[in-house]
Each structure stands twice: as C-alpha cells, then as structure tokens.
Design an enzyme around this catalytic site. Structure first.
Site, PDB file in Angstrom:
ATOM      1  N   GLY A   1     -50.756  27.649  42.385  1.00 29.91           N
ATOM      2  CA  GLY A   1     -50.774  27.754  43.829  1.00 29.91           C
ATOM      3  C   GLY A   1     -49.737  26.913  44.548  1.00 29.91           C
TER       4      GLY A   1
ATOM      5  N   TYR B   1       0.835  -1.208   0.000  1.00 29.22           N
ATOM      6  CA  TYR B   1       0.000   0.000   0.000  1.00 29.22           C
ATOM      7  C   TYR B   1       0.868   1.257   0.000  1.00 29.22           C
ATOM      8  CZ  TYR B   1      -3.243   3.589   1.652  1.00 29.22           C
ATOM      9  OH  TYR B   1      -3.985   4.746   1.780  1.00 29.22           O
TER      10      TYR B   1
END
Length: 373
Positions: free
Chosen positions: A282, A103
C-alpha cells in the site's frame, strides 16, 4: 600433448598452470626449484613442448643469477639435445637483457644457449622479453611494485614512493598467458623468434598508487573507477585478488522509515549510480519530477503500479510491473511519477539513475501525480 613447465610454482607458472588445467588435450608436467637437474633428461625425453619460466631475479648472492638463469637454461638445452627431438621451447626472458647488469647478463646468456639449441637441433624457440608483469598471485615485497602496493593498500599499510613521477611499463598476466597459449596452439617453422606481449601499459608510481587508493576508498564513497576496460580493469582485478577472505564483504548504509528502506550500492563517475529500495504493501514512493535526470526501475519482488503525469500537458499514464516478469520502467524528464506497492508482500525494486545524487543540485521536485500543473 605433453607439456613441461619449469618454474611452475612461480607467479607466471601458477597462472599458466591454472589455464592449462582447463584443457583435456594436455598433460602438464612440472619442474620446480626443489627438483634435481639430474632428473631433467629423463623428464624432457617425453615432452612435446616446454614453457621455460624458471629463473632467478632476486638472489642472495650475485653468482646465483648465472646459476639460476644461464646454467639452468644450458642444462635444459642439453637435455633437449640428448632427447634427439627438436622440442619447441618458450622462454620468459626480460627487457633487462639490454642492460649491463648481472641479472640482464644472465638472462642474455640463457637466450644465447637457446639460440644455439635452435640452430644446432632445429628446436623452435620463442623468447618473450617481458617488462614488469602484474596480476593475481604475484608475491608482494619481492620484485613487483604492483603486488606490494596492492598488498599494502588492502591492509591500510603505507606505500613507499620515492619518485611518484617514475614511469613503469607493465603487462597483465592474463595477456601474457593468452600469448603463451597462442604460441602453443599455433606452431611455426623452426627458428629463433623474439615475441612481444600486447597491450603494454605505461604508468607512473604515483598514478598506480592513486588508482589503488581509489579502489580501496570506493567501499566508503561507493564511487567506482572505470574498471571495465584496459589498464584500470586489469589493475582492479589484481587489487581485488589481494583481499583476505575476511575482506570479501562490506556493509552499506541503510536508510529506513515507515515506507521501507533505501540502500545505495554503487556510483560511477560518468554513468550514474545503482541502488535499491523496498516498500510495504500500500505504500507509494516518489511523487516528483526531474528536468534532466532519468532513472530505470526493475521490480525484483512484488507487484507495482507506476503512474506518470506530464508537467505541461497533464497527460496521465500508468503501468504495472511484477517481479515475476522482469521489466524495466524508465522515468522521463518532465513527467512527475510515483510507484505504489499494490501487492500483499514487501516490494523490492532495483534503481539506476544516470547521475550521482547531488544534494546541492538534486534535480528532484515534489509534485503529486494526482495533481495537474
């Protein structure tokens, strides 16, 4: 400008195409494995710049290294020579050109062909000898350990690690493409130029695996790695790119009672955690103080009253916030505090704390705001 990308269907080629297609000043032509070499001369004749990314790195036969790297590059050089133009070429070589293997030898042969082209015909040649490149769209189980590990980790498949201490040198695909585009946009005098990509990251196979497993596990423990900069940022973006569409979402635990719900979203190792909660009309939440922990509240929806009392002086303070006007409200160590939904609809509040909640050391002490110490 008309540019040519050889190997445009490969990992690097796909990323380069994605970046170049965002530009209106370029016309991008491609040459892929299925195209005939006989077509190269006519194609190259109209080109102003070439990204030569095509190559072979895992062929069935050793002979294909020479054919797919050296020979292909020589054909490209011949086509450039035949065009009569000194077309600039950017070539993706490999750090393995310095090694004596099929390679590396084939990539070095390609470099030599380009070097001769530059000398004889005046083409500027940029050679990038790349180490391992990682990023989105790399093919798993091919030649990238990062791609393979990301693919397997997402799918809860085992990671094959022969030597966890083995070092790998990596560059991130977005950094590679940034360097490529810089070369395109900043031409230099003719010559044969070796180029480098920075930053380069060095890791070990074991460290790589540990990062990826931590990314995966963060969906359960909610603890994020430091994914905002550097190698971990790039690796996390790469990991996420291997998620399947059915993995794009995940559920979180929801803790609910008569007041509303509380959901933890994200925890960090050194910058606290993020969550959100709701409160019915509340409802008052809180009524405690911290010695060191701090928090930031952001009302996303609804109307809130925040109340504070100093634990030593008894000083009292209150303020109001609404989802219609994004406002950060901070809790201060030594002040007990609470938050009340004073609107008619459900209130939704985003919360950041500067540390991950520790059940053993919560630093949270109940003390009603209405009671002086």
């Amino acid at each position: 400008m008309k540019v040519l990308i050889t190997g445009s269907n490969g990992f690097v080629g796909k990323n380069l195409r994605a970046h170049l297609q965002e530009r209106s000043d370029l016309e991008v032509m491609t040459f892929t494995r299925g195209d005939s070499l006989a077509e190269l001369p006519a194609l190259v004749a109209s080109i102003d710049f070439i990204f030569h990314l095509a190559g072979v790195n895992r062929p069935d036969n050793i002979e294909d290294f020479e054919r797919g790297n050296t020979h292909l590059t020589q054909c490209l050089c011949d086509a450039i020579a035949a065009s009569g133009k000194s077309i600039p070429v950017l070539y993706t070589s490999s750090s393995q050109v310095e090694l004596d293997n099929p390679y590396g030898n084939s990539k070095r042969g390609a470099e030599l062909a380009l070097e001769k082209l530059s000398s004889a015909y005046g083409s500027t040649v940029y050679v990038f000898r790349l180490p391992n490149v990682f990023g989105k769209w790399a093919k798993p189980n091919y030649n990238s350990v990062v791609a393979t590990f990301c693919y397997n980790t997402v799918r809860h498949l085992p990671l094959q690690i022969n030597d966890p201490c083995a070092e790998i040198t990596l560059v991130y695909i977005d950094d590679v493409i940034e360097h490529f585009i810089s070369v395109l946009d900043n031409p230099v005098a003719p010559g044969y130029i070796l180029k480098d990509v920075q930053p380069r990251y060095t890791s070990t196979v074991g460290e790589l695996a540990n990062h990826l497993i931590a990314f995966r596990d963060s969906r359960d423990n909610l603890i994020s790695e430091p994914v905002g900069t550097g190698f971990v940022r790039a690796l996390y973006s790469t990991y996420i790119s291997y998620l399947r569409p059915e993995d794009f979402s995940y559920e979180l635990n929801k803790h609910g009672d008569e007041r509303g719900v509380f959901v933890e979203m994200l925890k960090t190792k050194d910058s606290g955690q993020f969550s959100f909660f709701t409160a019915h009309p509340g409802i008052t939440r809180g009524g405690h103080y911290h010695h060191s922990k701090t928090e930031k509240f952001l009302v996303i929806k609804g109307e809130a009253c925040f109340r504070f009392r100093h634990m030593v002086s008894g000083e009292f303070y209150e303020l109001f916030a609404t989802g219609n006007k994004p406002t950060i409200v901070e809790t201060v160590p030594g002040w007990t505090h609470d938050i009340t939904n004073i609107g008619d609809d459900e209130m939704i509040v985003m919360l950041w704390a500067n540390e991950i909640f520790d059940q053993e050391r919560p630093d949270t002490y109940f003390w009603p705001v209405g009671v002086e110490a």
